[in-house]
Each structure stands twice: as C-alpha cells, then as structure tokens.
Design an enzyme around this catalytic site. Structure first.
Site, mmCIF file in Angstrom:
data_model
loop_
_atom_site.group_PDB
_atom_site.id
_atom_site.type_symbol
_atom_site.label_atom_id
_atom_site.label_comp_id
_atom_site.label_asym_id
_atom_site.label_seq_id
_atom_site.Cartn_x
_atom_site.Cartn_y
_atom_site.Cartn_z
ATOM 1 N N LYS A 181 40.846 37.741 10.563
ATOM 2 C CA LYS A 181 39.651 38.131 11.307
ATOM 3 C C LYS A 181 39.338 37.104 12.413
ATOM 4 O O LYS A 181 40.095 36.164 12.608
ATOM 5 C CB LYS A 181 38.467 38.293 10.331
ATOM 6 C CG LYS A 181 38.719 39.335 9.229
ATOM 7 C CD LYS A 181 39.060 40.714 9.786
ATOM 8 C CE LYS A 181 38.850 41.856 8.814
ATOM 9 N NZ LYS A 181 39.856 42.003 7.771
HETATM 10 C C1 LIG Z 1 39.621 43.035 6.452
HETATM 11 C C2 LIG Z 1 38.808 44.201 6.062
HETATM 12 C C3 LIG Z 1 38.279 44.324 4.763
HETATM 13 C C4 LIG Z 1 38.605 43.364 3.655
HETATM 14 O O1 LIG Z 1 38.247 42.057 3.920
HETATM 15 P P1 LIG Z 1 38.596 40.904 2.826
HETATM 16 O O2 LIG Z 1 37.725 39.777 3.241
HETATM 17 O O3 LIG Z 1 40.053 40.625 2.978
HETATM 18 O O4 LIG Z 1 38.259 41.439 1.500
HETATM 19 C C5 LIG Z 1 37.483 45.411 4.478
HETATM 20 N N1 LIG Z 1 37.208 46.338 5.410
HETATM 21 C C6 LIG Z 1 37.725 46.281 6.665
HETATM 22 C C7 LIG Z 1 37.372 47.340 7.651
HETATM 23 C C8 LIG Z 1 38.546 45.214 7.018
HETATM 24 O O5 LIG Z 1 39.048 45.155 8.257
#
Ligand SMILES: *Cc1c(COP(=O)(O)O)cnc(C)c1O
Length: 376
Positions: A181
């Site tokens: 992210k």
């Molecule tokens: C990355 C992501 C998640 C999961 O995030 P984590 O922190 O890895 O659990 C959930 N929803 C969306 C839309 C994502 O892009």
C-alpha cells in the site's frame, strides 16, 4: 528487472523502533500506537482510530461490531480483494455481489437498491485505487433502508471525496498498511470508527473481549471479560515503524501523485485503439495508489505483460472476480449480471508505481507505448 512494487522506507523507522526497544515497550497500545491513533484521528476526522494487525482484521472487527447473524446479507463489489468478503463470511453472513462502474471500477451505486432484501444489513464499499465511491448516493440509500456502511479504504489513505477523507464517511472504515500500500508497516491496518455508538465496543473487541482499555484509563477498577473479541492490536515495534511513515505520508503521496500524473499524461495523449486510461471524477482527489490500463481483451493483456517482462518491466493484473471464485460461489450470491466486473478482471493491468521509479519511468512508458502501438 524493474519490479512492480518496492516498499519505500522513509529512513525514520529504525530510530523509532530503537526508541520502542529502549522503552522496553513491545506489546501494543504504547506511545507509538497512541501517536498513530492521534495522527489518523486528526487527518481523517474519525471519532476513534484503532491500529490493527491488518486491514483484514479491521474488517473482521467491523463485522463483529455490526453483530451480523448467519444469513444476513452484505452488499459489496465482486471486483475486490478476498478480505472484503471473508470478514463477513466468517460471521455466517452472505456477500451479495453487485457490478462496478466502468469508469472508476467502484461499486455501481445505481445497482445497490435492486440487491437489497429483507436480510440486507450492510453495504461494504471499496474505494478502488484510492478513488472514492459515490458516497453521497450510497449513504442516502443506506439511510433510507436502515443499513450500515463499511468503507474498505485499504487503498484510500489521504484520498478525498467531495473534500472529505475516505474512511470518514461510512459508519466504520478499514485502512491497510500492508507493504503493497502507500503508507506501510509490513502487515498492519486500522479500524476507523465514525459512529460514536461503536467506539467503546470496538476497544473491547480489539482487546480480547475485555474492558482493558477502560481499566488503563482508570474508568473501571478491574478488567474482565465483558464481550466477544480477539487480539487485533499490533506490537509497538510495528507502530513505531508506521509512525515514521505517517509523518511522511503527505510527501509520499505527493511523489506518487507526480508519478501517476506522468503516466496519465503519457497514456491519455497516446491514442491507441481500445486502450483506456483511468478516469477520475471531479468529486475525487486521489492518492495515486494504482496506475492501471484497460486493454481490449485477455489475450492482449497476457501478451502485454509478457512483452513488458521481455523489456525488463514487471506489470501485474488483479482481481479474479469473487463471485465466480470457488469460495465466492459457495458463500455468496450475485445480484444481476456482473458484466463490467467480468470484463475488467480480464483487461486490467497495473503498472509499476513506487518511490524511486522516477529514473526508470521513461523506459517503462516507452516500452508500453511500443508494445501497444505495435497492435495499432
Ligand atoms: C490490501 C487490501 C485488503 C487487505 O489488506 P491487509 O492489510 O493485507 O489485510 C483488503 N481490501 C482491499 C481492497 C485491499 O486492497
């Protein structure tokens, strides 16, 4: 090889980790967690921010807070990561998948009402690529039908919809700080509580179903098991890492936006038949989480990814639509045809986007142009 992603470190992380080490503060909810909470509350305007060990965990907390019962339905897009659906399926709820808009790839708000039944309890929206969903229309539908709104804002930190931060609009929201992210700590997330009715119970659920948070604030004289819950808080070591990132979050976002804008200027000026660049509605300012292109079909996309690889550039695709996945079929259902979802999931390709890509971007752009124009 120019990788698709490369985690960015601000340089401040190790110093803060050393502070946490020096303070012998390893478990959660110490100084750095408090600083992260304050930062998130100040920047999003949410009532209460709570760090979690992932966005997945924050979504699970949201599902617990909504007290979903087996058979309850949650409306959501199918074009998303599995955690959006899993969090609710773990409570026995049924994801009801609706199609996305062809412009933003976000849930099509015009299709939500047709998916509502007497079992519908919530709408879980996903702000794809950090571009906001049509939240005014969605909040209006939710209010008229008495539904909760959860924002999966995993990709949405520091983005805005009509001047309001993503994650501050629904009753509850979830952020991700996963290494892929914009703002990261490896594995991490946050629950943002906007509806004050959920604040106290959110703290309890995060602390194994105990009133430990109230105890530490001196509001009760002993702490005990008061509700269901689990362990959702991250260690101070990760919070220390994250705080160094949050301090630089504006600068990180600006640099991503500059890269995104260079991609967009290049590809929107390039007229290659059947290749589409992202569209950002006037109501949204975005955080440049993803730069993608839409190619004409699956065959052209596979050829593009392979040809980019030959030129030393890694590009990737997502998502395999949830409604047609094995677990999606078992646990969910879909409302109407999901033609846009099916089409987009075969045609979308994500380009590399990370701080440091600047010096390679020319090569990426020229490689992509050569490959795309070879097909006219
Ligand atoms: C990355 C992501 C998640 C999961 O995030 P984590 O922190 O890895 O659990 C959930 N929803 C969306 C839309 C994502 O892009």
């Amino acid at each position: 090889m120019i990788p698709f992603n490369k985690p960015y470190m601000t340089g401040g992380e190790l110093g803060y980790i050393a502070d946490a080490y020096g303070n012998r503060q390893l478990s959660g909810d110490g100084l750095f967690t408090r600083r992260c909470h304050e930062w998130l509350e100040q920047r999003t305007g949410c009532r209460k921010a709570l760090l979690t060990h992932s966005c997945t965990a924050a979504l699970e907390m949201a599902a617990l807070l909504l007290d979903l019962q087996p058979g309850d339905e949650v409306i959501m897009p199918s074009f998303t990561f599995v955690s959006t659906a899993n969090a609710f399926v773990l409570r026995g709820a049924v994801p009801v998948f609706v199609d996305i808009r062809p412009d933003t790839l976000n849930i099509d708000e015009a299709l939500i009402e047709a998916a509502i039944t007497s079992r519908t309890r919530a709408i879980c929206v996903v702000h794809y690529a950090g571009v906001g969903c049509e939240m005014d229309a969605i909040m209006d539908i939710a209010e008229r039908h008495g539904l909760w709104v959860v924002e999966d804002a995993a990709q949405g930190i520091l983005s805005e919809y009509k001047g309001r931060p993503l994650g501050s609009i629904g009753h509850l929201a979830a952020l991700s700080f996963h290494e892929t992210k914009n703002i990261i700590c490896g594995e991490g997330g946050a629950l943002l509580v906007n509806d004050p009715r959920f604040v106290e119970r959110a703290e309890i659920i995060r602390e194994k179903g105990t009133n430990r948070s109230r105890f530490f604030r001196g509001q009760v004289d002993k702490y005990t098991w008061v509700d269901v819950g689990s362990s959702y808080l991250p260690s101070e070591i990760l919070a220390a890492f994250l705080y160094a990132q949050l301090e630089m979050a504006d600068a990180i976002t600006q640099k991503r936006v500059a890269l995104w804008n260079r991609y967009q200027a290049w590809f929107s000026g390039l007229s290659v038949r059947d290749v589409t660049a992202p569209q950002i509605p006037d109501s949204c300012t975005h955080n440049a989480h993803i730069y993608y292109l839409l190619l004409p079909d699956l065959e052209r996309r596979s050829a593009f990814i392979a040809a980019m690889k030959e030129r030393g550039v890694q590009s990737v695709f997502h998502y395999l639509a949830l409604h047609s996945s094995p677990a999606g079929r078992r646990y969910g259902r879909h409302s109407g045809e999901l033609a846009v979802t099916d089409s987009i999931s075969e045609r979308l390709v994500r380009m590399p986007l990370w701080l440091g890509l600047e010096e390679h971007l020319e090569h990426v752009l020229e490689s992509a142009q050569q490959i795309l124009s070879a097909h006219g």
